[in-house]
Design a protein around this motif. Structure first.
Motif, PDB file in Angstrom:
ATOM      1  N   LEU A  29     -12.430  -3.724 -18.406  1.00  0.00           N
ATOM      2  CA  LEU A  29     -11.873  -4.805 -19.211  1.00  0.00           C
ATOM      3  C   LEU A  29     -12.279  -6.119 -18.563  1.00  0.00           C
ATOM      4  N   ILE A  30     -12.883  -7.032 -19.334  1.00  0.00           N
ATOM      5  CA  ILE A  30     -13.448  -8.256 -18.773  1.00  0.00           C
ATOM      6  C   ILE A  30     -12.946  -9.475 -19.542  1.00  0.00           C
ATOM      7  N   VAL A  31     -12.491 -10.470 -18.803  1.00  0.00           N
ATOM      8  CA  VAL A  31     -12.078 -11.749 -19.382  1.00  0.00           C
ATOM      9  C   VAL A  31     -13.306 -12.620 -19.577  1.00  0.00           C
ATOM     10  N   ASN A  32     -13.533 -13.072 -20.810  1.00  0.00           N
ATOM     11  CA  ASN A  32     -14.587 -14.036 -21.127  1.00  0.00           C
ATOM     12  C   ASN A  32     -13.930 -15.338 -21.561  1.00  0.00           C
ATOM     13  N   LEU A  33     -14.317 -16.447 -20.963  1.00  0.00           N
ATOM     14  CA  LEU A  33     -13.677 -17.711 -21.277  1.00  0.00           C
ATOM     15  C   LEU A  33     -14.095 -18.231 -22.646  1.00  0.00           C
ATOM     16  N   ASN A  34     -13.080 -18.626 -23.422  1.00  0.00           N
ATOM     17  CA  ASN A  34     -13.262 -19.226 -24.747  1.00  0.00           C
ATOM     18  C   ASN A  34     -14.005 -18.319 -25.725  1.00  0.00           C
ATOM     19  N   GLU A  35     -13.821 -17.034 -25.558  1.00  0.00           N
ATOM     20  CA  GLU A  35     -14.272 -16.034 -26.516  1.00  0.00           C
ATOM     21  C   GLU A  35     -13.450 -14.764 -26.283  1.00  0.00           C
ATOM     22  N   PRO A  36     -13.502 -13.801 -27.183  1.00  0.00           N
ATOM     23  CA  PRO A  36     -12.734 -12.578 -26.979  1.00  0.00           C
ATOM     24  C   PRO A  36     -13.166 -11.852 -25.709  1.00  0.00           C
ATOM     25  N   PRO A  37     -12.283 -11.015 -25.163  1.00  0.00           N
ATOM     26  CA  PRO A  37     -12.647 -10.249 -23.971  1.00  0.00           C
ATOM     27  C   PRO A  37     -13.660  -9.169 -24.302  1.00  0.00           C
ATOM     28  N   SER A  38     -14.210  -8.578 -23.276  1.00  0.00           N
ATOM     29  CA  SER A  38     -15.067  -7.400 -23.438  1.00  0.00           C
ATOM     30  C   SER A  38     -14.295  -6.171 -22.974  1.00  0.00           C
ATOM     31  N   LEU A  39     -14.410  -5.098 -23.709  1.00  0.00           N
ATOM     32  CA  LEU A  39     -13.889  -3.796 -23.304  1.00  0.00           C
ATOM     33  C   LEU A  39     -15.083  -2.856 -23.249  1.00  0.00           C
ATOM     34  N   LEU A  40     -15.558  -2.592 -22.039  1.00  0.00           N
ATOM     35  CA  LEU A  40     -16.760  -1.779 -21.880  1.00  0.00           C
ATOM     36  C   LEU A  40     -16.376  -0.314 -21.786  1.00  0.00           C
ATOM     37  N   ARG A  41     -16.660   0.414 -22.858  1.00  0.00           N
ATOM     38  CA  ARG A  41     -16.417   1.856 -22.856  1.00  0.00           C
ATOM     39  C   ARG A  41     -17.552   2.547 -22.116  1.00  0.00           C
ATOM     40  N   ASN A  42     -17.177   3.411 -21.213  1.00  0.00           N
ATOM     41  CA  ASN A  42     -18.145   4.151 -20.414  1.00  0.00           C
ATOM     42  C   ASN A  42     -18.401   5.505 -21.059  1.00  0.00           C
ATOM     43  N   ASP A  43     -19.648   5.776 -21.362  1.00  0.00           N
ATOM     44  CA  ASP A  43     -20.029   7.078 -21.908  1.00  0.00           C
ATOM     45  C   ASP A  43     -20.926   7.771 -20.892  1.00  0.00           C
ATOM     46  N   VAL A  44     -20.391   8.828 -20.280  1.00  0.00           N
ATOM     47  CA  VAL A  44     -21.111   9.555 -19.239  1.00  0.00           C
ATOM     48  C   VAL A  44     -21.672  10.850 -19.817  1.00  0.00           C
ATOM     49  N   LYS A  45     -22.946  11.051 -19.595  1.00  0.00           N
ATOM     50  CA  LYS A  45     -23.566  12.299 -20.031  1.00  0.00           C
ATOM     51  C   LYS A  45     -23.852  13.166 -18.815  1.00  0.00           C
ATOM     52  N   GLY A  46     -24.131  14.423 -19.063  1.00  0.00           N
ATOM     53  CA  GLY A  46     -24.388  15.340 -17.958  1.00  0.00           C
ATOM     54  C   GLY A  46     -23.158  16.159 -17.602  1.00  0.00           C
ATOM     55  N   GLU A  47     -23.205  16.833 -16.466  1.00  0.00           N
ATOM     56  CA  GLU A  47     -22.166  17.789 -16.088  1.00  0.00           C
ATOM     57  C   GLU A  47     -21.321  17.345 -14.898  1.00  0.00           C
ATOM     58  N   ASN A  48     -21.444  16.093 -14.484  1.00  0.00           N
ATOM     59  CA  ASN A  48     -20.638  15.644 -13.349  1.00  0.00           C
ATOM     60  C   ASN A  48     -19.148  15.729 -13.668  1.00  0.00           C
ATOM     61  N   ARG A  49     -18.374  16.073 -12.640  1.00  0.00           N
ATOM     62  CA  ARG A  49     -16.943  16.292 -12.821  1.00  0.00           C
ATOM     63  C   ARG A  49     -16.141  15.206 -12.103  1.00  0.00           C
ATOM     64  N   TRP A  50     -14.818  15.236 -12.265  1.00  0.00           N
ATOM     65  CA  TRP A  50     -13.973  14.154 -11.774  1.00  0.00           C
ATOM     66  C   TRP A  50     -12.572  14.677 -11.485  1.00  0.00           C
ATOM     67  N   LEU A  51     -11.787  13.841 -10.826  1.00  0.00           N
ATOM     68  CA  LEU A  51     -10.389  14.152 -10.535  1.00  0.00           C
ATOM     69  C   LEU A  51      -9.607  12.838 -10.554  1.00  0.00           C
ATOM     70  N   LYS A  52      -8.479  12.838 -11.277  1.00  0.00           N
ATOM     71  CA  LYS A  52      -7.583  11.683 -11.292  1.00  0.00           C
ATOM     72  C   LYS A  52      -6.266  12.052 -10.617  1.00  0.00           C
ATOM     73  N   LEU A  53      -5.751  11.127  -9.814  1.00  0.00           N
ATOM     74  CA  LEU A  53      -4.490  11.340  -9.115  1.00  0.00           C
ATOM     75  C   LEU A  53      -3.501  10.252  -9.524  1.00  0.00           C
ATOM     76  N   LYS A  54      -2.339  10.702 -10.005  1.00  0.00           N
ATOM     77  CA  LYS A  54      -1.258   9.788 -10.373  1.00  0.00           C
ATOM     78  C   LYS A  54      -0.081  10.043  -9.441  1.00  0.00           C
ATOM     79  N   PHE A  55       0.496   8.972  -8.888  1.00  0.00           N
ATOM     80  CA  PHE A  55       1.527   9.122  -7.870  1.00  0.00           C
ATOM     81  C   PHE A  55       2.877   8.615  -8.374  1.00  0.00           C
TER      82      PHE A  55
END
Length: 579
Positions: free
Chosen positions: A463-489
């Protein structure tokens, strides 16, 4: 002569002229041959489709009268309604000649389908003014995230009522300060580890439009001969502030007795609190504009010592101050310690600091390959694994502070692209100019930047703040088989937000540490959930250290899952977000 004395002498003899921001005036290093390695992440701006269409009003469009208009503001990814989906808070500024009536801070609720709904008015957050930084945390430990916002001339604390609304409790919490101050960086941090979130605030300059000459009224305030807004050089710096949480919904100003207010002479911007030296207690690092950055070490007795020079993070490797703007923290070299990425002014490099134990930090900017990029004024920064390959990358946003200059010198444009350096896994980084997708190459005048998985698909978006215009929301699209882990505390003995909780994750012979922080980027707040790219690994071993000192260890944690860890009960939930 001590290291502090020596470096202090260097600072005193290398200050730029008044009215300018610090820059080394360095020429970029030649780019080497591209690695040719594929980059399996692509960033595209989906802000308009997501409903983020209102502009962030901040200063003049074609010119700025005062420096207040140039610094801009941050943003936050937060889950204010506890539904498991990231919502968005965007700050705003104003204009000297009258801002639009709808120039307000904005809260957007995540609709869980890639779109957001503006709930600002319903939430009670409509507010006009000059706002800069934000930190998010459950200061009263009631299970709902509260919001603190800095700005000029006063700051604001919003208590989350738990029903989708917020109440301004600044006065009753004891956080109204005397006089006009320009608050910038801020972070919730439990510095004394008593389970209650304290509050640190960095302040920028003593701003008084009745005293500071406007653009064109001072001969020394120019860039390349073009009259521009004055500062920060030539303006009086402010000092930082620390408030102790009393545990009853109020705070006490301990800036003086804690030693925080003793650090003078620096223009504070983004603030990050984290345990950089691994002793179990958080330090507070402040990126400072055109002056030495500040590093506050807690003495475990209610006081702090500022030792940025000794720790090697006050200046660059040449012993020069830089125009410190944004901060990213992360374990970019996979050695189990937190490194620092700090962004700066045009004709200077960003700085990359690696932690070296008792020797403090080492500036490894040039040997890491970052010397090839000096073209932009740089702001919000992050150390994050965009392609989930297990090696954190570097990202930052850019944008000029002098919109007047472009007309005379087109080579200094006001809107500039984002910067992405891919981690090559061998101690070096490679700048990707087009490979990161259209969201990277697009030109904007940006400031704040927050990262998090807004669509819960297992990768990190921006999420990016742009001055005097709408913000940018950069959606990340990952291809391939790489994996991930999220931790919530979920903190119990520690603060409920788990700010300061630290996770060491081991996967495939590698290790990476991350810590929950109250502010980073540029005056912004990231996703509370820690995200680890794992490459091809299907499991990981996880060690958690809580602010209370409680240690937990979990073997063979499955990848491609969001794992929720309670401070006293251990893993209480594990769910896949992506097939």
């Amino acid at each position: 002569m001590t290291r502090r004395d020596l470096l202090g002498t260097l600072v005193a003899t290398s200050l730029p002229a008044s009215g300018q921001m610090a820059s080394r005036g360095v020429t970029a290093k030649a780019r080497g041959k591209a690695s040719g390695m594929p980059f399996n992440s692509s960033l595209s701006d989906v802000a308009s489709a997501a409903g983020l269409t209102a502009p962030v009003i901040y200063g003049g469009v074609n010119s700025n009268t005062y420096i207040l208009e140039a610094i801009g503001c941050g943003a936050a990814f937060l889950d204010y309604d506890n539904d498991g989906w990231l919502d968005i808070l965007l700050l705003t500024g104003s204009r000297w000649d009258g801002a639009p009536a709808d120039a307000t801070n904005r809260l957007y609720r995540n609709n869980r389908n890639g779109t957001f709904t503006d709930v600002t008015e319903k939430a009670g957050l409509t507010r006009l003014g000059w706002f800069c930084g934000v930190t998010v945390g459950d200061y009263n430990n009631d299970g709902f995230e509260d919001i603190f916002i800095t700005g000029w001339p006063q700051n604001i604390l919003y208590r989350n009522n738990g029903d989708g609304t917020f109440t301004d409790v600044t006065r009753q919490a004891g956080l109204l300060h005397e006089g006009d101050r320009w608050g910038t960086g801020c972070t919730f941090v439990d510095f004394d580890r008593d389970g209650n979130l304290d509050l640190f605030i960095s302040n920028y300059v003593k701003f008084d439009p009745k005293v500071i000459p406007p653009t064109g009224k001072s001969n020394i305030c120019n860039f390349k001969g073009v009259p521009v807004n004055c500062g920060p050089r030539g303006l009086h710096p402010e000092t930082s502030m620390l408030y102790r949480n009393n545990g009853n919904g109020t705070f006490t100003d301990i800036s003086l007795p804690s030693g925080i207010a003793k650090a003078t002479g620096s223009y504070g911007l983004t603030t990050v609190a984290a345990d950089f030296d691994g002793d179990g207690w958080p330090e507070i690092y402040v990126a400072c504009d055109s002056t030495p950055s500040l590093f506050f070490k807690y003495n475990q007795d209610g006081t702090f010592t500022e030792n940025g020079l000794e720790m090697g993070v006050a200046l660059n490797e040449d012993g020069q101050e830089q125009a410190g703007m944004g901060l990213g923290i992360g374990d970019f070299n996979l050695n189990g310690t937190l490194g620092i990425l700090k962004t700066h002014f045009i004709e200077d490099t960003a700085a990359l600091y690696a932690y070296r134990g008792k020797r403090g930090f080492e500036d490894i900017t040039m040997r890491s390959g970052l010397g090839v990029e000096t073209r932009y004024v740089s702001w919000g920064a992050a150390i994050l694994d965009l392609d989930n390959d297990g090696y954190p990358d570097l990202f930052w946003v850019t944008g000029s502070v002098y919109p007047e200059v472009e007309k005379k010198f087109p080579e200094y444009p006001h809107r500039t692209p984002r910067v992405l350096f891919r981690n090559l896994g061998n101690g070096r980084f490679e700048e990707l100019l087009e490979e990161g997708g259209p969201g990277v190459s697009a030109a904007h005048c940006s400031r704040g930047c927050a990262f998090g998985d807004f669509d819960n698909d297992g990768d990190l978006d921006l999420l990016i703040v742009n001055l005097n215009e709408p913000p940018s929301l950069l959606r990340n699209d990952v291809k391939g088989e790489n994996r991930w882990l999220k931790l919530k505390f979920k903190g119990t003995k520690s603060n409920r937000s788990a700010i300061g909780a630290r996770a060491l994750v081991r996967y495939g012979g590698r290790q990476q540490v991350q810590e929950v922080a109250g502010q980073a980027g540029f005056l912004s707040v990231n996703d509370r959930r820690l995200h680890f790219g794992l490459g091809a690994e299907r499991t990981a071993d996880v060690e958690v250290r809580w602010p209370s000192g409680i240690l937990q260890s979990f073997k063979g944690v499955a990848s491609n899952r969001l794992v929720t860890i309670d401070e006293t009960r251990g893993i209480v939930d594990s769910q896949p977000l992506k097939p």
